[in-house]
Design a protein around this motif. Sequence first.
Motif, short mmCIF file in Angstrom:
data_model
loop_
_atom_site.label_atom_id
_atom_site.label_comp_id
_atom_site.label_asym_id
_atom_site.label_seq_id
_atom_site.Cartn_x
_atom_site.Cartn_y
_atom_site.Cartn_z
N LYS A 59 0.30 0.11 -2.81
CA LYS A 59 -0.11 -1.23 -3.19
C LYS A 59 0.86 -1.77 -4.24
O LYS A 59 1.19 -1.07 -5.20
CB LYS A 59 -1.54 -1.25 -3.75
CG LYS A 59 -2.08 -2.65 -3.99
CD LYS A 59 -3.54 -2.62 -4.43
CE LYS A 59 -4.08 -4.03 -4.62
NZ LYS A 59 -5.49 -4.02 -5.07
N ASN A 61 1.49 -4.92 -6.92
CA ASN A 61 0.79 -5.98 -7.63
C ASN A 61 1.77 -6.78 -8.48
O ASN A 61 2.76 -6.25 -8.98
CB ASN A 61 -0.30 -5.38 -8.53
CG ASN A 61 -1.37 -4.66 -7.73
OD1 ASN A 61 -1.90 -5.19 -6.76
ND2 ASN A 61 -1.67 -3.43 -8.13
N ALA A 65 4.78 -9.47 -5.50
CA ALA A 65 4.18 -8.71 -4.40
C ALA A 65 4.26 -9.46 -3.07
O ALA A 65 4.43 -8.84 -2.00
CB ALA A 65 2.72 -8.39 -4.74
N THR A 139 5.82 -5.94 -12.49
CA THR A 139 5.44 -5.56 -11.13
C THR A 139 4.93 -4.12 -11.14
O THR A 139 5.56 -3.24 -11.72
CB THR A 139 6.64 -5.69 -10.18
OG1 THR A 139 7.11 -7.04 -10.22
CG2 THR A 139 6.24 -5.33 -8.76
N SER A 153 0.15 4.81 -11.01
CA SER A 153 0.61 3.45 -11.27
C SER A 153 1.92 3.51 -12.04
O SER A 153 2.01 4.19 -13.08
CB SER A 153 -0.44 2.69 -12.09
OG SER A 153 0.07 1.42 -12.49
#
Length: 275
Positions: A59, A61, A65, A139, A153
Amino acid sequence: MQIRTKIISSLEKVFLDSSIDQFKPLTFIRMMKNQRLSVQLAHTVDGDDAPLRIVPQLKINGALADYARARTVELVPVAYPIDPAIPDDNYLSKKPGLYPDWLQPLHYGAGISVMRGQLRAVWVEFMPDGNLPAGTYETEIAFVGGMGETITSDKIIIEILDACLPEQEMLLTQWFHCDCLANYYNCEPWSERHWRIVENFARTARENGINLLLTPIFTPPLDTAIGGERTTNQLIDVTVTDGEYTFGFDKLDRWIEMCDRVGIKYFEISHLFPQ
């Protein structure tokens, strides 16, 4: 069990037996408004009691993105990387093995295979193409679980400069063999399917900086064994009637229209004779 990840430079080569600790984390980078920027997310699983394979989802973010594309860095077998007699130490490896090379689009809901004891990478490209104003953008590139929970993350600051790259002036080509595409995809040269395949490859070449395309006016005679023959794929139709030559340029016209459509501006004419 611990999944470890790290954003690193796109210039690094991530081998299976590399250590994630040997790579410097990339936390800040600059780009121009119309530039394509690439980074890698290295990943592995530590712990002898960890599962052999974990499949989180990727993913991304942040404001960038919407302009991101991710692919896995797949490995290709290299049986003979170098002649052992060559006295050159400027190689990442001289041993046969699996080398990171092929960028494969994500499948199955962007699931990533994270393997215990192996280091692999995800290739992430950002292509805002002038749609974002100059500024600084944080980001996040994350792995998430099946319930949407964040597993890992990593963050990077991307600064978009208030400038654009000028149009490329250098003529850049990598030989483009239409007969090889016909052979690989088992289709008739210059059938509609072949034209679609050729255009897809030409567009990808242009996206990667190619602006000069090898144009098979006649079937390129290069790398043809004595007595052998390459698959005919020339763009000019030639007929002989009563000793007179007649030439048809319909395919060449279509080729030029295709190149205009994908952004190819320059043409390299194929050789008339072999080496």
